[in-house]
Design a protein around this motif. Structure first.
Motif, mmCIF file in Angstrom:
data_model
loop_
_atom_site.group_PDB
_atom_site.id
_atom_site.type_symbol
_atom_site.label_atom_id
_atom_site.label_comp_id
_atom_site.label_asym_id
_atom_site.label_seq_id
_atom_site.Cartn_x
_atom_site.Cartn_y
_atom_site.Cartn_z
ATOM 1 N N PRO A 1 14.217 22.513 -23.640
ATOM 2 C CA PRO A 1 13.549 22.743 -22.390
ATOM 3 C C PRO A 1 12.394 20.988 -22.991
ATOM 4 C CG PRO A 1 12.947 24.638 -24.124
ATOM 5 C CD PRO A 1 14.438 23.686 -24.645
ATOM 6 N N GLU A 2 11.993 21.139 -24.192
ATOM 7 C CA GLU A 2 11.079 20.057 -25.069
ATOM 8 C C GLU A 2 11.609 18.716 -24.291
ATOM 9 O OE1 GLU A 2 7.516 18.059 -25.609
ATOM 10 O OE2 GLU A 2 8.299 20.460 -26.260
ATOM 11 N N ALA A 3 12.891 18.010 -24.549
ATOM 12 C CA ALA A 3 13.565 17.289 -23.981
ATOM 13 C C ALA A 3 13.729 16.875 -23.213
ATOM 14 C CB ALA A 3 15.057 16.726 -25.043
ATOM 15 N N MET A 4 14.018 17.732 -22.223
ATOM 16 C CA MET A 4 13.830 17.947 -20.582
ATOM 17 C C MET A 4 12.472 17.750 -20.390
ATOM 18 S SD MET A 4 16.281 21.027 -19.451
ATOM 19 C CE MET A 4 15.465 22.763 -19.355
ATOM 20 N N SER A 5 11.513 18.244 -20.676
ATOM 21 C CA SER A 5 10.080 18.118 -19.441
ATOM 22 C C SER A 5 9.313 16.126 -19.903
ATOM 23 C CB SER A 5 9.547 19.007 -20.407
ATOM 24 O OG SER A 5 9.035 18.696 -22.335
ATOM 25 N N GLN A 6 9.938 16.309 -22.007
ATOM 26 C CA GLN A 6 9.539 14.916 -21.552
ATOM 27 C C GLN A 6 10.663 13.651 -21.138
ATOM 28 O OE1 GLN A 6 10.171 13.992 -26.037
ATOM 29 N NE2 GLN A 6 8.422 15.567 -26.159
ATOM 30 N N GLY A 7 11.797 13.727 -20.547
ATOM 31 C CA GLY A 7 12.622 12.719 -20.047
ATOM 32 C C GLY A 7 11.570 13.113 -17.925
ATOM 33 N N THR A 8 11.144 14.284 -17.767
ATOM 34 C CA THR A 8 10.919 14.281 -16.918
ATOM 35 C C THR A 8 9.759 13.486 -16.588
ATOM 36 O OG1 THR A 8 11.731 16.319 -16.282
ATOM 37 C CG2 THR A 8 10.022 15.795 -15.031
ATOM 38 N N TRP A 9 9.051 13.368 -17.909
ATOM 39 C CA TRP A 9 7.353 12.688 -17.777
ATOM 40 C C TRP A 9 8.152 11.094 -17.964
ATOM 41 C CZ3 TRP A 9 5.649 16.230 -22.031
ATOM 42 C CH2 TRP A 9 4.552 17.078 -21.301
ATOM 43 N N VAL A 10 8.662 10.871 -18.456
ATOM 44 C CA VAL A 10 9.326 8.796 -18.750
ATOM 45 C C VAL A 10 9.632 8.948 -17.624
ATOM 46 C CG1 VAL A 10 10.498 8.166 -19.728
ATOM 47 C CG2 VAL A 10 10.155 9.475 -20.755
ATOM 48 N N LEU A 11 11.008 9.496 -16.925
ATOM 49 C CA LEU A 11 11.130 9.164 -16.051
ATOM 50 C C LEU A 11 10.043 8.804 -15.016
ATOM 51 C CD1 LEU A 11 13.928 8.565 -13.703
ATOM 52 C CD2 LEU A 11 12.739 11.365 -13.248
ATOM 53 N N GLY A 12 9.452 9.690 -14.342
ATOM 54 C CA GLY A 12 8.021 9.090 -13.268
ATOM 55 C C GLY A 12 7.437 8.434 -13.782
ATOM 56 N N GLY A 13 6.719 8.258 -15.247
ATOM 57 C CA GLY A 13 6.002 6.846 -15.284
ATOM 58 C C GLY A 13 7.315 5.758 -15.553
ATOM 59 N N VAL A 14 8.484 5.504 -15.621
ATOM 60 C CA VAL A 14 9.501 4.552 -15.457
ATOM 61 C C VAL A 14 9.423 4.521 -13.613
ATOM 62 C CG1 VAL A 14 11.658 3.353 -15.484
ATOM 63 C CG2 VAL A 14 10.492 4.582 -17.105
ATOM 64 N N SER A 15 9.745 5.349 -12.816
ATOM 65 C CA SER A 15 9.448 5.125 -11.783
ATOM 66 C C SER A 15 8.094 4.021 -10.952
ATOM 67 C CB SER A 15 9.783 6.243 -10.941
ATOM 68 O OG SER A 15 10.937 6.727 -11.144
ATOM 69 N N GLY A 16 7.017 5.250 -11.632
ATOM 70 C CA GLY A 16 5.593 4.684 -11.157
ATOM 71 C C GLY A 16 5.584 3.112 -11.179
ATOM 72 N N LEU B 1 1.446 -0.986 -0.096
ATOM 73 C CA LEU B 1 -0.674 0.048 -0.321
ATOM 74 C C LEU B 1 0.915 1.190 -0.080
ATOM 75 C CD1 LEU B 1 -3.136 1.565 0.380
ATOM 76 C CD2 LEU B 1 -2.380 0.997 2.291
ATOM 77 N N VAL B 2 2.051 1.241 0.861
ATOM 78 C CA VAL B 2 2.700 2.466 1.040
ATOM 79 C C VAL B 2 3.444 2.207 -0.807
ATOM 80 C CG1 VAL B 2 5.161 2.970 1.848
ATOM 81 C CG2 VAL B 2 3.465 2.582 3.612
ATOM 82 N N LEU B 3 3.884 1.840 -1.118
ATOM 83 C CA LEU B 3 4.272 1.695 -3.212
ATOM 84 C C LEU B 3 3.438 1.658 -3.314
ATOM 85 C CD1 LEU B 3 7.185 -1.515 -2.580
ATOM 86 C CD2 LEU B 3 7.477 0.963 -2.415
ATOM 87 N N ALA B 4 2.324 1.432 -2.908
ATOM 88 C CA ALA B 4 1.676 2.492 -3.801
ATOM 89 C C ALA B 4 1.472 3.566 -4.428
ATOM 90 C CB ALA B 4 0.449 1.163 -4.263
ATOM 91 N N VAL B 5 0.964 3.600 -3.292
ATOM 92 C CA VAL B 5 0.610 5.706 -3.269
ATOM 93 C C VAL B 5 1.784 6.545 -3.624
ATOM 94 C CG1 VAL B 5 0.352 7.533 -1.300
ATOM 95 C CG2 VAL B 5 -0.748 4.686 -0.649
ATOM 96 N N GLU B 6 3.384 5.784 -3.196
ATOM 97 C CA GLU B 6 4.577 6.403 -2.763
ATOM 98 C C GLU B 6 4.251 7.189 -4.929
ATOM 99 O OE1 GLU B 6 9.013 5.895 -2.729
ATOM 100 O OE2 GLU B 6 7.469 5.015 -1.190
ATOM 101 N N ALA B 7 3.708 5.487 -5.691
ATOM 102 C CA ALA B 7 3.599 5.707 -6.842
ATOM 103 C C ALA B 7 3.311 6.762 -7.529
ATOM 104 C CB ALA B 7 4.066 4.012 -7.206
ATOM 105 N N VAL B 8 2.127 6.902 -7.185
ATOM 106 C CA VAL B 8 1.290 7.424 -7.450
ATOM 107 C C VAL B 8 1.355 9.423 -7.559
ATOM 108 C CG1 VAL B 8 -1.477 8.660 -7.424
ATOM 109 C CG2 VAL B 8 -1.218 6.105 -6.934
ATOM 110 N N GLY B 9 2.526 9.413 -6.196
ATOM 111 C CA GLY B 9 3.107 10.442 -5.912
ATOM 112 C C GLY B 9 4.060 10.899 -6.599
ATOM 113 N N ILE B 10 4.191 9.929 -6.838
ATOM 114 C CA ILE B 10 6.463 10.380 -7.834
ATOM 115 C C ILE B 10 5.906 10.457 -9.228
ATOM 116 C CG2 ILE B 10 8.087 9.570 -8.840
ATOM 117 C CD1 ILE B 10 8.887 9.600 -6.198
ATOM 118 N N VAL B 11 4.761 9.424 -9.400
ATOM 119 C CA VAL B 11 4.258 10.828 -11.509
ATOM 120 C C VAL B 11 3.376 11.854 -11.039
ATOM 121 C CG1 VAL B 11 2.505 9.792 -12.947
ATOM 122 C CG2 VAL B 11 3.832 8.031 -11.581
ATOM 123 N N ILE B 12 3.104 11.801 -9.997
ATOM 124 C CA ILE B 12 2.109 13.258 -9.986
ATOM 125 C C ILE B 12 3.600 14.468 -9.629
ATOM 126 C CG2 ILE B 12 0.530 14.791 -8.769
ATOM 127 C CD1 ILE B 12 -0.960 12.428 -8.140
#
Length: 160
Positions: A47-62, A15-26
Protein backbone atom coordinates in the motif's frame (compact mmCIF):
# COMPACT_ATOMS: atom_id res chain seq x y z
CA UNK A 1 -7.14 34.37 -37.64
CA UNK A 2 -6.41 37.75 -36.07
CA UNK A 3 -3.61 38.39 -33.61
CA UNK A 4 -6.03 39.20 -30.80
CA UNK A 5 -7.96 35.95 -31.21
CA UNK A 6 -4.78 33.86 -31.43
CA UNK A 7 -3.39 35.39 -28.26
CA UNK A 8 -6.71 35.07 -26.44
CA UNK A 9 -7.01 31.39 -27.33
CA UNK A 10 -3.40 30.74 -26.25
CA UNK A 11 -3.94 32.47 -22.89
CA UNK A 12 -7.29 30.76 -22.34
CA UNK A 13 -5.78 27.34 -23.12
CA UNK A 14 -2.93 28.08 -20.70
CA UNK A 15 -5.40 29.04 -17.98
CA UNK A 16 -7.45 25.87 -18.53
CA UNK A 17 -4.31 23.71 -18.37
CA UNK A 18 -3.12 25.44 -15.19
CA UNK A 19 -6.49 24.84 -13.51
CA UNK A 20 -6.40 21.25 -14.68
CA UNK A 21 -2.87 20.81 -13.31
CA UNK A 22 -3.97 21.94 -9.86
CA UNK A 23 -7.00 19.65 -10.03
CA UNK A 24 -4.95 16.63 -11.07
CA UNK A 25 -2.46 17.16 -8.25
CA UNK A 26 -5.24 17.53 -5.66
CA UNK A 27 -7.06 14.43 -6.90
CA UNK A 28 -3.89 12.32 -6.82
CA UNK A 29 -2.92 13.54 -3.35
CA UNK A 30 -6.38 12.63 -2.04
CA UNK A 31 -6.33 9.22 -3.74
CA UNK A 32 -2.82 8.49 -2.46
CA UNK A 33 -3.83 9.45 1.06
CA UNK A 34 -6.93 7.23 0.91
CA UNK A 35 -4.88 4.26 -0.29
CA UNK A 36 -2.33 4.84 2.46
CA UNK A 37 -5.00 5.17 5.17
CA UNK A 38 -6.88 2.05 4.05
CA UNK A 39 -3.70 -0.02 4.37
CA UNK A 40 -5.07 -2.65 2.01
CA UNK A 41 -3.06 -4.36 -0.70
CA UNK A 42 -4.20 -4.92 -4.26
CA UNK A 43 -3.02 -8.36 -5.43
CA UNK A 44 -0.17 -8.29 -2.92
CA UNK A 45 1.07 -4.80 -3.85
CA UNK A 46 2.48 -2.77 -0.97
CA UNK A 47 0.00 0.00 0.00
CA UNK A 48 2.88 2.40 0.68
CA UNK A 49 4.22 1.87 -2.84
CA UNK A 50 0.76 2.43 -4.32
CA UNK A 51 0.23 5.67 -2.40
CA UNK A 52 3.69 6.99 -3.26
CA UNK A 53 3.18 6.04 -6.90
CA UNK A 54 -0.10 7.95 -6.93
CA UNK A 55 1.57 11.03 -5.45
CA UNK A 56 4.44 10.86 -7.96
CA UNK A 57 2.01 10.43 -10.86
CA UNK A 58 0.05 13.46 -9.66
CA UNK A 59 3.20 15.54 -9.41
CA UNK A 60 4.52 14.50 -12.82
CA UNK A 61 1.12 15.10 -14.45
CA UNK A 62 0.84 18.52 -12.81
CA UNK A 63 4.33 19.54 -13.94
CA UNK A 64 3.60 18.35 -17.48
CA UNK A 65 0.37 20.34 -17.65
CA UNK A 66 2.09 23.42 -16.22
CA UNK A 67 4.86 23.04 -18.84
CA UNK A 68 2.19 23.00 -21.54
CA UNK A 69 0.57 26.08 -19.98
CA UNK A 70 3.92 27.91 -19.96
CA UNK A 71 4.48 27.02 -23.62
CA UNK A 72 1.07 28.46 -24.46
CA UNK A 73 1.68 31.65 -22.47
CA UNK A 74 5.01 32.18 -24.23
CA UNK A 75 3.34 31.59 -27.60
CA UNK A 76 0.65 34.12 -26.71
CA UNK A 77 3.12 36.75 -25.51
CA UNK A 78 5.41 36.41 -28.54
CA UNK A 79 2.52 35.81 -30.95
CA UNK A 80 4.63 33.09 -32.49
CA UNK A 81 4.16 29.35 -32.42
CA UNK A 82 6.28 27.13 -30.21
CA UNK A 83 9.35 25.45 -31.66
CA UNK A 84 9.56 21.83 -32.72
CA UNK A 85 10.00 20.47 -29.18
CA UNK A 86 7.19 22.69 -27.88
CA UNK A 87 4.85 21.55 -30.63
CA UNK A 88 5.65 17.90 -29.85
CA UNK A 89 4.86 18.48 -26.16
CA UNK A 90 1.57 20.20 -27.03
CA UNK A 91 0.63 17.45 -29.50
CA UNK A 92 1.30 14.82 -26.81
CA UNK A 93 -0.89 16.82 -24.42
CA UNK A 94 -3.66 16.95 -27.02
CA UNK A 95 -3.46 13.20 -27.65
CA UNK A 96 -3.59 12.48 -23.90
CA UNK A 97 -6.66 14.72 -23.59
CA UNK A 98 -8.34 12.90 -26.46
CA UNK A 99 -7.72 9.45 -24.98
CA UNK A 100 -8.65 10.49 -21.44
CA UNK A 101 -11.74 12.24 -22.79
CA UNK A 102 -12.89 9.00 -24.37
CA UNK A 103 -12.32 7.15 -21.09
CA UNK A 104 -14.05 9.73 -18.92
CA UNK A 105 -17.42 9.34 -20.64
CA UNK A 106 -18.02 5.97 -19.05
CA UNK A 107 -16.04 6.44 -15.85
CA UNK A 108 -16.79 10.01 -14.77
CA UNK A 109 -19.55 11.40 -16.95
CA UNK A 110 -20.38 13.83 -19.70
CA UNK A 111 -19.26 16.96 -17.83
CA UNK A 112 -15.71 15.63 -17.53
CA UNK A 113 -15.82 14.57 -21.18
CA UNK A 114 -16.90 18.09 -22.18
CA UNK A 115 -14.06 19.61 -20.13
CA UNK A 116 -11.50 17.32 -21.80
CA UNK A 117 -12.84 18.04 -25.28
CA UNK A 118 -12.84 21.82 -24.71
CA UNK A 119 -9.24 21.58 -23.53
CA UNK A 120 -8.35 19.42 -26.53
CA UNK A 121 -10.03 21.89 -28.89
CA UNK A 122 -8.16 24.85 -27.38
CA UNK A 123 -4.79 23.09 -27.69
CA UNK A 124 -5.46 22.05 -31.29
CA UNK A 125 -6.71 25.54 -32.16
CA UNK A 126 -3.48 27.07 -30.84
CA UNK A 127 -1.40 24.54 -32.79
CA UNK A 128 -3.32 25.27 -36.00
CA UNK A 129 -3.44 29.05 -35.48
CA UNK A 130 0.32 29.29 -34.97
CA UNK A 131 1.13 26.80 -37.71
CA UNK A 132 3.00 27.85 -40.83
CA UNK A 133 1.00 29.77 -43.43
CA UNK A 134 0.40 28.51 -46.99
CA UNK A 135 3.42 30.38 -48.40
CA UNK A 136 5.75 28.97 -45.75
CA UNK A 137 4.45 25.44 -46.32
CA UNK A 138 4.94 25.65 -50.08
CA UNK A 139 8.44 27.11 -49.74
CA UNK A 140 9.38 24.40 -47.25
CA UNK A 141 8.07 21.72 -49.62
CA UNK A 142 10.03 23.22 -52.51
CA UNK A 143 6.98 24.04 -54.60
CA UNK A 144 5.77 27.33 -55.93
CA UNK A 145 2.63 28.94 -54.56
CA UNK A 146 -0.48 28.49 -56.67
CA UNK A 147 -0.47 30.66 -59.80
CA UNK A 148 3.24 31.49 -59.62
CA UNK A 149 5.60 30.63 -62.43
CA UNK A 150 9.08 29.30 -61.73
CA UNK A 151 11.85 31.85 -62.12
CA UNK A 152 13.28 32.03 -65.65
CA UNK A 153 10.50 29.93 -67.18
CA UNK A 154 8.86 31.17 -70.31
CA UNK A 155 5.12 30.75 -70.71
CA UNK A 156 4.14 28.02 -73.13
CA UNK A 157 2.48 29.20 -76.31
CA UNK A 158 -1.19 28.38 -76.57
CA UNK A 159 -2.70 26.28 -79.38
CA UNK A 160 -2.83 28.14 -82.68
Amino acid sequence: MSVVVRRLVAFLAALVLAVEAVGIVIINVVLGTVVKNQDMSLAGTDPEAMSQGTWVLGGVSGVFLLLCAVLLVVAGIRDRGPGRAGRIVLICCAVVHGVLGALTVGLVGWAAFAWMMVTLALIVLVLVAYGPGPAARSEKAGTEPAGAEPAGAEPEPGPA
